[in-house]
Design a protein around this motif. Sequence first.
Motif, PDB file in Angstrom:
ATOM      1  N   CYS A   1       0.741  -0.961  -0.184  1.00 18.70           N
ATOM      2  CA  CYS A   1       0.162  -0.353  -0.040  1.00 18.70           C
ATOM      3  C   CYS A   1       0.934   1.424   0.007  1.00 18.70           C
ATOM      4  O   CYS A   1       2.276   1.339   1.071  1.00 18.70           O
ATOM      5  CB  CYS A   1      -1.145   0.242   1.613  1.00 18.70           C
ATOM      6  N   PRO A   2       0.660   2.139  -0.642  1.00 25.16           N
ATOM      7  CA  PRO A   2       1.396   3.066  -0.713  1.00 25.16           C
ATOM      8  C   PRO A   2       1.087   4.560   0.140  1.00 25.16           C
ATOM      9  O   PRO A   2       1.909   5.411   0.708  1.00 25.16           O
ATOM     10  CB  PRO A   2       1.226   3.859  -1.980  1.00 25.16           C
ATOM     11  N   VAL A   3      -0.028   3.964   1.032  1.00 31.91           N
ATOM     12  CA  VAL A   3      -0.638   5.187   1.382  1.00 31.91           C
ATOM     13  C   VAL A   3       0.285   4.970   3.247  1.00 31.91           C
ATOM     14  O   VAL A   3       0.881   5.386   3.638  1.00 31.91           O
ATOM     15  CB  VAL A   3      -2.441   5.205   1.810  1.00 31.91           C
ATOM     16  N   CYS A   4      -0.240   3.262   3.065  1.00 36.56           N
ATOM     17  CA  CYS A   4       0.383   2.778   5.043  1.00 36.56           C
ATOM     18  C   CYS A   4       1.765   2.445   5.129  1.00 36.56           C
ATOM     19  O   CYS A   4       2.677   2.218   5.994  1.00 36.56           O
ATOM     20  CB  CYS A   4      -0.755   2.490   6.006  1.00 36.56           C
ATOM     21  N   GLY A   5       1.789   1.614   3.513  1.00 39.40           N
ATOM     22  CA  GLY A   5       3.204   1.334   3.591  1.00 39.40           C
ATOM     23  C   GLY A   5       3.332   0.119   4.142  1.00 39.40           C
ATOM     24  O   GLY A   5       4.474  -0.897   3.966  1.00 39.40           O
ATOM     25  N   LYS A   6       2.441  -0.686   4.629  1.00 39.18           N
ATOM     26  CA  LYS A   6       2.500  -1.977   5.303  1.00 39.18           C
ATOM     27  C   LYS A   6       1.930  -2.983   5.174  1.00 39.18           C
ATOM     28  O   LYS A   6       1.690  -4.440   5.166  1.00 39.18           O
ATOM     29  CB  LYS A   6       2.068  -1.782   6.778  1.00 39.18           C
ATOM     30  N   GLY A   7       0.418  -2.409   4.194  1.00 39.59           N
ATOM     31  CA  GLY A   7      -0.539  -3.491   3.955  1.00 39.59           C
ATOM     32  C   GLY A   7       0.017  -4.026   2.310  1.00 39.59           C
ATOM     33  O   GLY A   7       0.536  -3.079   1.702  1.00 39.59           O
TER      34      GLY A   7
ATOM     35  N   LYS B   1      -6.287  -3.690   2.676  1.00 45.45           N
ATOM     36  CA  LYS B   1      -6.916  -4.246   4.135  1.00 45.45           C
ATOM     37  C   LYS B   1      -6.544  -3.464   5.537  1.00 45.45           C
ATOM     38  O   LYS B   1      -7.338  -4.011   6.336  1.00 45.45           O
ATOM     39  CB  LYS B   1      -6.782  -5.785   4.020  1.00 45.45           C
ATOM     40  N   ARG B   2      -5.370  -3.224   5.826  1.00 44.56           N
ATOM     41  CA  ARG B   2      -4.819  -2.250   7.030  1.00 44.56           C
ATOM     42  C   ARG B   2      -5.047  -1.055   6.797  1.00 44.56           C
ATOM     43  O   ARG B   2      -5.453  -0.352   7.966  1.00 44.56           O
ATOM     44  CB  ARG B   2      -3.244  -2.497   6.545  1.00 44.56           C
ATOM     45  N   CYS B   3      -5.104  -0.209   5.902  1.00 49.53           N
ATOM     46  CA  CYS B   3      -5.636   1.461   6.754  1.00 49.53           C
ATOM     47  C   CYS B   3      -7.607   1.501   5.471  1.00 49.53           C
ATOM     48  O   CYS B   3      -7.834   2.400   6.075  1.00 49.53           O
ATOM     49  CB  CYS B   3      -4.751   1.938   5.609  1.00 49.53           C
ATOM     50  N   GLY B   4      -7.473   0.413   4.511  1.00 54.36           N
ATOM     51  CA  GLY B   4      -9.112   1.167   3.938  1.00 54.36           C
ATOM     52  C   GLY B   4      -9.018   1.712   3.029  1.00 54.36           C
ATOM     53  O   GLY B   4     -10.014   2.203   2.069  1.00 54.36           O
ATOM     54  N   GLN B   5      -7.656   2.681   2.880  1.00 57.27           N
ATOM     55  CA  GLN B   5      -7.902   3.796   1.536  1.00 57.27           C
ATOM     56  C   GLN B   5      -7.788   2.392  -0.198  1.00 57.27           C
ATOM     57  O   GLN B   5      -7.237   1.493  -0.142  1.00 57.27           O
ATOM     58  CB  GLN B   5      -6.370   4.185   1.677  1.00 57.27           C
ATOM     59  N   ILE B   6      -8.125   3.208  -0.990  1.00 58.00           N
ATOM     60  CA  ILE B   6      -7.974   2.636  -2.772  1.00 58.00           C
ATOM     61  C   ILE B   6      -6.611   2.910  -3.266  1.00 58.00           C
ATOM     62  O   ILE B   6      -6.884   4.081  -3.176  1.00 58.00           O
ATOM     63  CB  ILE B   6      -9.568   2.570  -3.159  1.00 58.00           C
ATOM     64  N   SER B   7      -6.107   2.313  -3.787  1.00 59.76           N
ATOM     65  CA  SER B   7      -4.952   3.282  -4.821  1.00 59.76           C
ATOM     66  C   SER B   7      -5.154   2.093  -5.698  1.00 59.76           C
ATOM     67  O   SER B   7      -5.756   0.308  -6.016  1.00 59.76           O
ATOM     68  CB  SER B   7      -4.032   2.272  -4.464  1.00 59.76           C
TER      69      SER B   7
END
Length: 57
Positions: A10-16, A35-41
Amino acid sequence: MIVKDGWVMCPVCGKGKILKINPDTTVHNLPRPCKRCGQISIVNIEAPEPASTETSA
C-alpha cells in the motif's frame, strides 16, 4: 508502487499487502483496497521488456 517479496505494498500506509504479482504481470488502472488502512489505490504495473536475443557483430 512498492513491491516487496512479490507483493504490491500500500502506498498510503506502506504496510498493507494489496496485490500478489508475478514477474510478468501487467495491470492497468486496477483499484485495490488496503485491508490495513482502508484506502483504495489505483495499481498500474508494466511487464518488463523481453531481453533481446540478437547479438551485435
